[in-house]
Design an enzyme around this catalytic site. Sequence first.
Site, PDB file in Angstrom:
ATOM      1  N   ARG A 236       0.908  -1.363  -0.047  1.00 58.41           N
ATOM      2  CA  ARG A 236       0.023  -0.130   0.026  1.00 58.41           C
ATOM      3  C   ARG A 236       0.960   1.185   0.074  1.00 58.41           C
ATOM      4  O   ARG A 236       2.017   1.398   0.695  1.00 58.41           O
ATOM      5  CB  ARG A 236      -0.906   0.027   1.333  1.00 58.41           C
ATOM      6  CG  ARG A 236      -2.175  -1.113   1.383  1.00 58.41           C
ATOM      7  CD  ARG A 236      -2.984  -0.803   0.052  1.00 58.41           C
ATOM      8  NE  ARG A 236      -4.167  -1.747   0.122  1.00 58.41           N
ATOM      9  CZ  ARG A 236      -4.231  -2.905  -0.721  1.00 58.41           C
ATOM     10  NH1 ARG A 236      -3.104  -3.106  -1.449  1.00 58.41           N
ATOM     11  NH2 ARG A 236      -5.223  -3.665  -0.659  1.00 58.41           N
ATOM     12  N   GLU A 265      -4.772   7.039  -5.920  1.00 58.57           N
ATOM     13  CA  GLU A 265      -5.092   6.119  -7.227  1.00 58.57           C
ATOM     14  C   GLU A 265      -6.225   6.414  -7.607  1.00 58.57           C
ATOM     15  O   GLU A 265      -7.384   6.782  -7.252  1.00 58.57           O
ATOM     16  CB  GLU A 265      -4.809   4.605  -6.667  1.00 58.57           C
ATOM     17  CG  GLU A 265      -3.511   4.406  -6.280  1.00 58.57           C
ATOM     18  CD  GLU A 265      -3.556   2.980  -5.778  1.00 58.57           C
ATOM     19  OE1 GLU A 265      -4.451   2.214  -6.060  1.00 58.57           O
ATOM     20  OE2 GLU A 265      -2.449   2.580  -5.273  1.00 58.57           O
ATOM     21  N   HIS A 284      -0.915  -0.211 -10.054  1.00 51.28           N
ATOM     22  CA  HIS A 284      -1.719  -1.205  -9.141  1.00 51.28           C
ATOM     23  C   HIS A 284      -2.359  -2.331  -9.730  1.00 51.28           C
ATOM     24  O   HIS A 284      -3.451  -2.784  -9.732  1.00 51.28           O
ATOM     25  CB  HIS A 284      -2.746  -0.408  -8.293  1.00 51.28           C
ATOM     26  CG  HIS A 284      -3.081  -1.281  -6.992  1.00 51.28           C
ATOM     27  ND1 HIS A 284      -3.559  -0.517  -5.879  1.00 51.28           N
ATOM     28  CD2 HIS A 284      -2.762  -2.202  -6.525  1.00 51.28           C
ATOM     29  CE1 HIS A 284      -3.849  -1.262  -4.878  1.00 51.28           C
ATOM     30  NE2 HIS A 284      -3.328  -2.512  -5.112  1.00 51.28           N
TER      31      HIS A 284
END
Length: 318
Positions: A236, A265, A284
Amino acid sequence: MPTCVILDDYQNVALASADWNGLRQRIAIRVSNDTVAGDALIALLADAEIVVMMRERTPFPAELFAALPKLKLLVTTGMRNASIDFAAAARHGVTVCGTASAPGTTAELTWGLIHALMRAIPAENANFHAGGPWQTSVGRDLRGATLGVIGLGNLGQRVARVGVAFDMRVLGWSRSLTEETAKSLGADRAATLHDLLKQSDIVSIHVPLNAGTRGLIGAAEFAVMKPTALLINTSRGPIVNEAALIEALTAGRIAGAGLDVFDVEPLPGDHPLRGLPNLIATPHLGYVTQANYRAYFTGVVEDIARWLDNDPVRVITG
């Protein structure tokens, strides 16, 4: 008929990743392919009794629950989601359910980032396709290098085993790691986090984001790393202090980084991370695989069907 909204289906694959036929006569399904926030998000979800979240792409704080009185079921892919206010869900009578996932996908991507950095794969590939110079880099060897793994849970263990297979020295550290667990993986247990950072040529992060890990890697930690070291974060974003990371990369305090996760994000187009030549980044993608999507959305379909039958499964309360 209840309305179900599927959020953040960027690749438009949710409905193709599982068999929804059994639900089509029971719910009305709408899919959103873009990131939506603020008033637009509330308007999108206003009539929804069921909302499907794709991981943590859209946070669900208390104020969003308060703005959606019709919401009764929130399904998140996976069994952990730090962006949901579970206390607020309970107060508003919203059931939250999760799904299974495919094991190891993020660990696999971790090694993709490591290889890309160690062998300059993106730059050499760009040169190849542009008709540029032949062989511009001299790669670094994994064999004999030290891999530091922060967090030896499921994903960290998978990463550590690959390091051992490449004849690397593997160091592990977490607050709960025991000597026995480390030895069972062919790794050594570092006495402290700083001890791991000082010794490692590659540092890979595999701990969850919580109050104890937020900002775990900051300026003080970068200061003790080797100037030739690489940092990999597929866990993260906020586990690493973003400003300190940018400073470390800009000043050459470490040689490079590989990131799959970010504080915000999708990352804004003008974000300073995008301009750093010693950073390799992916948007991601750790969980974005065919097998994982099948597991996610098969679970979503089951969660909705069981909730409609008043028999919810995989209920998450926090």
